[in-house]
Design a protein around this motif. Structure first.
Motif, PDB file in Angstrom:
ATOM      1  N   ALA A 160      -3.373  -3.052 -10.027  1.00 19.29           N
ATOM      2  CA  ALA A 160      -3.617  -2.401  -8.831  1.00 19.29           C
ATOM      3  C   ALA A 160      -2.429  -0.658  -8.204  1.00 19.29           C
ATOM      4  N   PRO A 196      -9.165   6.037  -0.990  1.00 15.35           N
ATOM      5  CA  PRO A 196      -9.803   4.947  -0.758  1.00 15.35           C
ATOM      6  C   PRO A 196      -9.128   3.963  -0.350  1.00 15.35           C
ATOM      7  N   GLN A 212       0.777  -2.092   7.262  1.00 15.83           N
ATOM      8  CA  GLN A 212      -0.041  -1.617   8.183  1.00 15.83           C
ATOM      9  C   GLN A 212      -0.426  -2.390   8.829  1.00 15.83           C
ATOM     10  N   HIS A 234       6.587  -6.833  -3.063  1.00 11.17           N
ATOM     11  CA  HIS A 234       6.071  -7.061  -4.731  1.00 11.17           C
ATOM     12  C   HIS A 234       7.318  -6.444  -5.843  1.00 11.17           C
ATOM     13  N   PHE A 269      -1.781  -8.137 -10.032  1.00 10.79           N
ATOM     14  CA  PHE A 269      -2.651  -9.325  -9.633  1.00 10.79           C
ATOM     15  C   PHE A 269      -3.420  -9.842 -10.010  1.00 10.79           C
ATOM     16  N   GLY A 281      -8.817  -0.140  -0.792  1.00 12.84           N
ATOM     17  CA  GLY A 281      -8.224  -0.808  -2.508  1.00 12.84           C
ATOM     18  C   GLY A 281      -7.588   0.614  -3.627  1.00 12.84           C
ATOM     19  N   ALA A 282      -7.641   1.399  -3.464  1.00  8.95           N
ATOM     20  CA  ALA A 282      -7.047   2.237  -4.535  1.00  8.95           C
ATOM     21  C   ALA A 282      -5.157   1.736  -5.096  1.00  8.95           C
ATOM     22  N   GLY A 283      -4.664   0.570  -3.910  1.00 11.93           N
ATOM     23  CA  GLY A 283      -3.460   0.538  -4.360  1.00 11.93           C
ATOM     24  C   GLY A 283      -2.172   1.110  -3.700  1.00 11.93           C
ATOM     25  N   LYS A 284      -2.234   1.636  -2.050  1.00 16.24           N
ATOM     26  CA  LYS A 284      -1.581   2.465  -2.063  1.00 16.24           C
ATOM     27  C   LYS A 284      -0.269   1.325  -1.080  1.00 16.24           C
ATOM     28  N   SER A 285      -1.051   0.479  -0.284  1.00 11.71           N
ATOM     29  CA  SER A 285      -0.310  -0.255   0.222  1.00 11.71           C
ATOM     30  C   SER A 285       0.543  -1.084  -0.797  1.00 11.71           C
ATOM     31  N   THR A 286      -0.005  -1.575  -1.577  1.00 10.05           N
ATOM     32  CA  THR A 286       0.804  -2.259  -3.058  1.00 10.05           C
ATOM     33  C   THR A 286       2.021  -1.059  -3.244  1.00 10.05           C
TER      34      THR A 286
HETATM   35  N1  LIG Z   1      -1.306  -9.817  -3.015  1.00 10.11           N
HETATM   36  C1  LIG Z   1      -2.188  -9.291  -4.385  1.00 10.11           C
HETATM   37  N2  LIG Z   1      -3.003 -10.290  -4.436  1.00 10.11           N
HETATM   38  C2  LIG Z   1      -4.103 -10.474  -5.458  1.00 10.11           C
HETATM   39  N3  LIG Z   1      -4.145  -8.813  -4.766  1.00 10.11           N
HETATM   40  C3  LIG Z   1      -4.192  -7.906  -3.998  1.00 10.11           C
HETATM   41  C4  LIG Z   1      -2.632  -8.492  -3.466  1.00 10.11           C
HETATM   42  N4  LIG Z   1      -2.784  -7.073  -2.754  1.00 10.11           N
HETATM   43  C5  LIG Z   1      -3.609  -6.351  -3.052  1.00 10.11           C
HETATM   44  N5  LIG Z   1      -4.700  -6.621  -3.876  1.00 10.11           N
HETATM   45  C6  LIG Z   1      -5.214  -6.103  -4.539  1.00 10.11           C
HETATM   46  O1  LIG Z   1      -5.222  -4.804  -4.997  1.00 10.11           O
HETATM   47  C7  LIG Z   1      -6.144  -3.866  -4.591  1.00 10.11           C
HETATM   48  C8  LIG Z   1      -4.985  -2.823  -3.734  1.00 10.11           C
HETATM   49  O2  LIG Z   1      -4.511  -3.090  -2.643  1.00 10.11           O
HETATM   50  P1  LIG Z   1      -3.981  -2.024  -1.307  1.00 10.11           P
HETATM   51  O3  LIG Z   1      -2.450  -1.860  -2.227  1.00 10.11           O
HETATM   52  O4  LIG Z   1      -3.652  -3.432  -0.243  1.00 10.11           O
HETATM   53  O5  LIG Z   1      -4.993  -1.231  -1.232  1.00 10.11           O
HETATM   54  P2  LIG Z   1      -5.038   0.137  -0.172  1.00 10.11           P
HETATM   55  O6  LIG Z   1      -3.825  -0.306   0.892  1.00 10.11           O
HETATM   56  O7  LIG Z   1      -4.878   1.590  -0.763  1.00 10.11           O
HETATM   57  O8  LIG Z   1      -6.038  -0.400   1.055  1.00 10.11           O
HETATM   58  C9  LIG Z   1      -6.471  -4.263  -3.874  1.00 10.11           C
HETATM   59  O9  LIG Z   1      -7.718  -4.553  -4.686  1.00 10.11           O
HETATM   60  C10 LIG Z   1      -6.344  -5.156  -3.321  1.00 10.11           C
HETATM   61  O10 LIG Z   1      -7.390  -6.682  -2.974  1.00 10.11           O
END
Ligand SMILES: Nc1ncnc2c1ncn2[C@@H]1O[C@H](COP(=O)(O)OP(=O)(O)O)[C@@H](O)[C@H]1O
Ligand SMILES: [Mg+2]
Lengths: 331, 231
Positions: free
Chosen positions: B18, B37, B85, B53, B13, B39-44
């Motif tokens: 991420a 933890p 999520q 994405h 991003f 912000g680890a990137g799981k949802s991404t």
């Molecule tokens: N659409 C986005 N644009 C910019 N940054 C993003 C976006 N989605 C997630 N992030 C960043 O990517 C990192 C991983 O996010 P995320 O995958 O949601 O973490 P988790 O699900 O493990 O808590 C975080 O630092 C978050 O701020």
């Protein structure tokens, strides 16, 4: 089984069906005119109320259909049954144009307020273009486009079989519009209850979630947009047929704002409320416009402000619910 | 055979990475937990696999087929289900309409068996927006599984659920797994992990940090340190 809220729909249509027995041609023609605008409003209720997509340029399709009908029927006035197939062809052109615009909007990833801006731009471009076609060089075949004065002299919708001639005018036009409205309202309710309608309603809440259930939301939105263009086209053609003319101002800024106001004020989530409210509001506008068009415009603006502030659901829909609860809930 | 295979997938991003070169294999029949933890990137990572994405680099193979060029709905129709999520049911539709939307037909039997499975049979005509939080989560899981996908992603399915509700959720997932559905689940809740996980991957700062059985992961000092914020 008769559902409670169908009672209003049925009552209104019964009244509409017996009006010609009670009133003379002058009133019948006026009511036809009010009803002509319900189709563009129903199209907007479909794309906006059900689909959550606010198009500000439905008049582009209204005008395109009106002009197409005029151009085709003037050019082919000698050919058999032109009064039947020219409106159908004009509608097809309008629906295809709607699908193309819809394709670029939804597959191009344009959403929310930008849809309003793009569609408004399209209608204003069409208006501006047609307004500068005054010169004699602007013709399509035999048909002069005629600039801001608009086109006239198109043969009416209808058919001639030997001696017998039927034109869509007067009482015939009136009943045609009433039956068409009944049919389209029925069709729209069917769509609303179908899987297609469910997808559309759901995509209003969360587009990505609907896609994540395996539905092609862009395609559904494109089809819906095309249908709403088609409905606007029905109004455009009937309008052109009713008055025998079509002008660029039918695609102008004020014209394009009107359906949005009628639909919002009536209740965009309910097709019948939109149908009925649109007739009332066009009637009010016309009555006021006799004393000057600006009064009607000011009043419509005022209505929009009041409705969004105090009756966000729409006045007609709210009244319908109120009456349903008051008179019919005890059964 | 692997049902899902990720080869060196990355997502940036802006300048921020991420998800960083993650490779992962999911076997048919697995219940894989992905922990790490916030912000680890799981949802991404989830969203990259299903197509919300785009990838910056790497490959996604589903049933040995490259799917990274397909759109979200096309991937879903290959036999993938997902629950995001944030609970996202359609609040203006009834529970039953939500399920009709997800199953893409009006097979009443299947819908009824799912209503029963998730304890929603009395709520079928209730607007989904009026459900309790727990029932919304269950409806959301039901939406992602009712079309019998081969592979289902659940992002934090037990967030905000009570202990009892969490246990019930675990039981439902296990039942569906028994019927042949493979699960990939992001969770913070270690109770449900202990209850149903068959394998675990740990994500940290966008990188795959550790993989193993639930036992191995839970007894791994470094993993514990990540969770305590020491590493
Ligand atoms: N659409 C986005 N644009 C910019 N940054 C993003 C976006 N989605 C997630 N992030 C960043 O990517 C990192 C991983 O996010 P995320 O995958 O949601 O973490 P988790 O699900 O493990 O808590 C975080 O630092 C978050 O701020
Ligand atoms: Mg997350």
């Amino acid at each position: 089984m008769l559902k409670k809220d169908n009672i209003f729909t049925i009552s209104v249509f019964i009244v509409l069906l017996i009006i010609p027995i009670l009133f003379d041609d002058f009133y019948i023609n006026n009511i036809s005119y009010f009803m002509i605008w319900t189709f563009i409003s129903l199209g907007l209720a479909l794309i906006w109320g059900m689909g959550g997509i606010l198009s500000f340029g439905q008049t582009a399709f209204f005008g395109l259909a009106g002009y197409s009908f005029a151009i085709i029927s003037i050019n082919f006035s000698d050919i058999y049954a032109v009064g039947i197939w020219s409106p159908i062809l004009a509608l097809a052109i309008t629906a295809i144009f709607g699908a193309i615009v819809g394709y670029f909007l939804f597959y191009g990833g344009i959403y929310d307020v930008f849809i309003g801006i793009v569609t408004l731009a399209i209608t204003l471009v069409l208006e501006t273009f047609m307004a500068q076609t005054a010169g004699p060089e602007w013709t399509v075949g035999n048909a002069r486009l005629n600039g801001f004065n608009g086109m006239q002299g198109m043969p009416p919708i209808g058919i001639k079989i030997g001696e017998y001639k039927f034109d869509l005018q007067g009482i015939g036009q009136y009943y045609f519009i009433v039956f068409l409205a009944m049919f389209l309202l029925w069709l729209l309710y069917k769509i609303k209850k179908s899987n297609f309608g469910l997808i559309l309603l759901a995509s209003k809440e969360d587009r990505t979630r609907v896609e994540s259930l395996g539905h092609n939301v862009k395609k559904i939105q494109m089809i819906t947009f095309s249908l709403s263009a088609l409905l606007a086209g029905v109004s455009g053609i009937l309008y052109t047929n009713w008055g025998g003319y079509i002008t660029p101002s039918s695609m102008g800024l004020i014209a394009s704002a009107m359906p949005v106001i009628w639909v919002a004020a009536s209740g965009k989530n309910d097709f019948f409320s939109v149908f009925f409210g649109c007739i009332l509001l066009v009637y009010i506008s016309q009555t006021l416009a006799v004393n000057g068009a600006q009064y009607a415009i000011i009043l419509m603006g005022l209505i929009l402000v009041i409705v969004t502030r105090y009756f966000p659901e729409g006045i007609i829909l709210m009244l319908k619910k109120l009456l349903t609860n008051k008179f019919l809930s005890k059964k | 055979m692997n049902l899902l295979e990720l080869n060196f997938v990355s997502k940036k991003f802006g300048g921020f990475t991420a998800v960083d070169n993650v490779s992962l294999k999911i076997n048919r029949g697995d219940i894989r937990f992905i922990i790490g933890p916030n912000g680890a990137g799981k949802s991404t990572l989830f969203k990259m696999i299903i197509g919300v994405h785009n990838l910056n680099s790497g490959q996604v193979l589903f049933n040995n087929q490259n799917i990274e060029k397909l759109s979200l709905n096309e991937r879903i129709n290959l036999g993938i289900g997902v629950k995001f999520q944030a609970p996202s049911v359609f609040s203006e539709l009834t529970v039953k309409e939500n399920l009709i939307l997800a199953i893409k037909s009006k097979f009443n039997d299947e819908i009824f068996s799912f209503l029963e499975k998730f304890g929603l049979e009395k709520d079928q005509d209730v607007l989904a927006g009026d459900l309790s939080h727990g029932k919304k989560q269950w409806l959301d899981i039901a939406l992602s599984t009712i079309s019998r996908p081969e592979l289902v992603f659940l992002d934090e399915p037990t967030a905000g659920l009570s202990f009892e509700e969490t246990k019930k959720t675990g039981k439902i997932i296990q039942d569906l797994n028994g019927e042949g559905v493979t699960f990939v689940i992001v969770e913070h809740n270690m109770e449900i992990l202990k209850q149903i996980a068959k394998s675990v991957s740990v994500l940290h700062l966008g990188k795959l940090f550790f993989e193993g059985s639930p036992k191995e992961v839970l007894s791994n000092k470094e993993v514990t340190n990540i969770y305590l914020g020491i590493l």
